[in-house]
Write a protein that holds these residues in place. Structure first.
Motif, PDB file in Angstrom:
ATOM      1  N   PHE A 103       0.856  -1.184   0.000  1.00  0.00           N
ATOM      2  CA  PHE A 103       0.000   0.000   0.000  1.00  0.00           C
ATOM      3  C   PHE A 103       0.895   1.239   0.000  1.00  0.00           C
ATOM      4  O   PHE A 103       1.394   1.658   1.049  1.00  0.00           O
ATOM      5  N   PRO A 104       1.121   1.853  -1.173  1.00  0.00           N
ATOM      6  CA  PRO A 104       2.031   2.996  -1.266  1.00  0.00           C
ATOM      7  C   PRO A 104       1.371   4.333  -0.953  1.00  0.00           C
ATOM      8  O   PRO A 104       2.044   5.352  -0.849  1.00  0.00           O
ATOM      9  N   GLY A 105       0.041   4.336  -0.838  1.00  0.00           N
ATOM     10  CA  GLY A 105      -0.674   5.591  -0.615  1.00  0.00           C
ATOM     11  C   GLY A 105      -1.414   6.044  -1.859  1.00  0.00           C
ATOM     12  O   GLY A 105      -1.053   5.701  -2.995  1.00  0.00           O
ATOM     13  N   VAL A 106      -2.469   6.816  -1.636  1.00  0.00           N
ATOM     14  CA  VAL A 106      -3.323   7.294  -2.730  1.00  0.00           C
ATOM     15  C   VAL A 106      -3.670   8.753  -2.475  1.00  0.00           C
ATOM     16  O   VAL A 106      -3.831   9.175  -1.320  1.00  0.00           O
ATOM     17  N   VAL A 107      -3.774   9.540  -3.542  1.00  0.00           N
ATOM     18  CA  VAL A 107      -4.217  10.928  -3.441  1.00  0.00           C
ATOM     19  C   VAL A 107      -5.435  11.117  -4.347  1.00  0.00           C
ATOM     20  O   VAL A 107      -5.445  10.659  -5.484  1.00  0.00           O
ATOM     21  N   CYS A 108      -6.472  11.765  -3.803  1.00  0.00           N
ATOM     22  CA  CYS A 108      -7.705  12.000  -4.545  1.00  0.00           C
ATOM     23  C   CYS A 108      -7.957  13.493  -4.678  1.00  0.00           C
ATOM     24  O   CYS A 108      -7.884  14.234  -3.686  1.00  0.00           O
ATOM     25  N   THR A 109      -8.253  13.929  -5.887  1.00  0.00           N
ATOM     26  CA  THR A 109      -8.544  15.334  -6.164  1.00  0.00           C
ATOM     27  C   THR A 109      -9.756  15.415  -7.089  1.00  0.00           C
ATOM     28  O   THR A 109     -10.221  14.405  -7.617  1.00  0.00           O
ATOM     29  N   SER A 110     -10.239  16.642  -7.305  1.00  0.00           N
ATOM     30  CA  SER A 110     -11.382  16.847  -8.186  1.00  0.00           C
ATOM     31  C   SER A 110     -11.165  18.110  -9.005  1.00  0.00           C
ATOM     32  O   SER A 110     -10.443  19.021  -8.599  1.00  0.00           O
ATOM     33  N   THR A 111     -11.812  18.169 -10.154  1.00  0.00           N
ATOM     34  CA  THR A 111     -11.785  19.361 -10.991  1.00  0.00           C
ATOM     35  C   THR A 111     -13.030  20.189 -10.711  1.00  0.00           C
ATOM     36  O   THR A 111     -13.967  19.739 -10.034  1.00  0.00           O
ATOM     37  N   ASN A 112     -13.061  21.415 -11.245  1.00  0.00           N
ATOM     38  CA  ASN A 112     -14.237  22.256 -11.043  1.00  0.00           C
ATOM     39  C   ASN A 112     -15.461  21.700 -11.775  1.00  0.00           C
ATOM     40  O   ASN A 112     -16.589  22.122 -11.521  1.00  0.00           O
ATOM     41  N   ALA A 113     -15.244  20.748 -12.686  1.00  0.00           N
ATOM     42  CA  ALA A 113     -16.359  20.104 -13.377  1.00  0.00           C
ATOM     43  C   ALA A 113     -16.906  18.925 -12.588  1.00  0.00           C
ATOM     44  O   ALA A 113     -17.889  18.303 -12.993  1.00  0.00           O
ATOM     45  N   GLY A 114     -16.245  18.598 -11.473  1.00  0.00           N
ATOM     46  CA  GLY A 114     -16.741  17.524 -10.616  1.00  0.00           C
ATOM     47  C   GLY A 114     -16.124  16.172 -10.865  1.00  0.00           C
ATOM     48  O   GLY A 114     -16.512  15.185 -10.225  1.00  0.00           O
ATOM     49  N   ALA A 115     -15.161  16.067 -11.788  1.00  0.00           N
ATOM     50  CA  ALA A 115     -14.514  14.781 -12.063  1.00  0.00           C
ATOM     51  C   ALA A 115     -13.500  14.470 -10.969  1.00  0.00           C
ATOM     52  O   ALA A 115     -12.574  15.237 -10.728  1.00  0.00           O
ATOM     53  N   VAL A 116     -13.674  13.338 -10.299  1.00  0.00           N
ATOM     54  CA  VAL A 116     -12.805  12.940  -9.193  1.00  0.00           C
ATOM     55  C   VAL A 116     -11.776  11.941  -9.704  1.00  0.00           C
ATOM     56  O   VAL A 116     -12.121  10.971 -10.388  1.00  0.00           O
ATOM     57  N   THR A 117     -10.523  12.163  -9.354  1.00  0.00           N
ATOM     58  CA  THR A 117      -9.440  11.279  -9.768  1.00  0.00           C
ATOM     59  C   THR A 117      -8.633  10.863  -8.555  1.00  0.00           C
ATOM     60  O   THR A 117      -8.195  11.709  -7.770  1.00  0.00           O
ATOM     61  N   CYS A 118      -8.443   9.566  -8.387  1.00  0.00           N
ATOM     62  CA  CYS A 118      -7.583   9.033  -7.319  1.00  0.00           C
ATOM     63  C   CYS A 118      -6.381   8.352  -7.972  1.00  0.00           C
ATOM     64  O   CYS A 118      -6.551   7.527  -8.876  1.00  0.00           O
ATOM     65  N   THR A 119      -5.201   8.699  -7.510  1.00  0.00           N
ATOM     66  CA  THR A 119      -3.969   8.200  -8.114  1.00  0.00           C
ATOM     67  C   THR A 119      -3.065   7.598  -7.053  1.00  0.00           C
ATOM     68  O   THR A 119      -2.823   8.215  -6.008  1.00  0.00           O
ATOM     69  N   CYS A 120      -2.563   6.396  -7.314  1.00  0.00           N
ATOM     70  CA  CYS A 120      -1.619   5.769  -6.392  1.00  0.00           C
ATOM     71  C   CYS A 120      -0.287   6.507  -6.438  1.00  0.00           C
ATOM     72  O   CYS A 120       0.156   6.952  -7.507  1.00  0.00           O
ATOM     73  N   LYS A 121       0.358   6.628  -5.294  1.00  0.00           N
ATOM     74  CA  LYS A 121       1.639   7.313  -5.217  1.00  0.00           C
ATOM     75  C   LYS A 121       2.774   6.423  -5.713  1.00  0.00           C
ATOM     76  O   LYS A 121       3.904   6.895  -5.884  1.00  0.00           O
TER      77      LYS A 121
END
Length: 218
Positions: A103-121
């Motif tokens: 488990f290296p960690g994950v970061v989740c962000t969103s755009t102003n259009a509401g699209a959520v993206t989670c990316t493994c570190k």
């Protein structure tokens, strides 16, 4: 009456001096007053955002894990014992050991259009595709404290903590450190009629994951 006498009398006339002084001082006083108000607003809004971050983090650790949502192969449901090569009962490592997953960690962000993206570190074995509304629900909870927080202002990090164990039948195999960060929140001062738009300071708060499932937190 000759001109020199008129000029001397005009020069000596002080009847409108107070009005002139008042006209010169009032704009400075108004700007000073607006500046004081803006300082108070800035401190107040910063405190509101700080509280929103704390409440948001509490919400994040007590409700659904965002990466993968309820997907059978998402972080919440992924079994490191069955699919990841980590012996049941052992702590899931941060980096792969002897061919096992980590488990290296994950970061989740969103755009102003509401699209959520989670990316493994780094490389991770579970899916991070978000199909639910857990991120938006988190932002909505924070908006109850400070309405100026938009989805693109929020970042959620899941980092390795060394807690949890492979094959846990009662929840996620990992209990990560969850950090909610709010950044780039605008602050428009009254001073100078709002010509300048200053930002509030970036704030973050960290808690350890609790059950990682559910839809409500007190």
């Amino acid at each position: 009456m000759n001109r020199p006498v008129l000029l001397r009398r005009l020069y000596a006339d002080k009847s409108a001096a107070s009005a002139v002084e008042f006209a010169l001082v009032v704009p400075v006083m108004i700007l000073f007053l607006l500046g004081i108000i803006d300082v108070g607003r800035f401190i107040w809004n910063t405190n509101e955002v700080e509280k929103a971050v704390q409440i948001g983090t509490r919400w994040a650790v007590a409700t659904d894990i965002i990466p993968g949502d309820d997907n059978a192969n998402g972080l919440k449901n992924y079994s490191y014992a069955i699919n990841g090569g980590v012996p049941q009962g052992q702590v899931v490592p941060k980096s792969p050991v002897s061919g096992s997953s980590a488990f290296p960690g994950v970061v989740c962000t969103s755009t102003n259009a509401g699209a959520v993206t989670c990316t493994c570190k780094a490389s991770c074995p579970f899916t991070t595709a978000t199909t639910g509304d857990s991120f938006d629900t988190l932002v909505g909870r924070m908006n109850q404290i400070y309405a100026g927080i938009a989805p693109q202002n929020v970042q959620v990090d899941y980092d390795w903590s060394g807690l949890g164990y492979s094959g846990d039948p009662n929840g996620s195999d990992v209990d990560p450190l969850v950090t909610v960060t709010v950044k780039d929140v605008a602050f428009r001062p009254i001073f100078l009629a709002g010509i300048f738009n200053f930002g509030l300071p970036d704030l973050s708060y960290t808690l350890t994951m609790e059950d990682g499932e559910g839809s409500f937190s007190n």
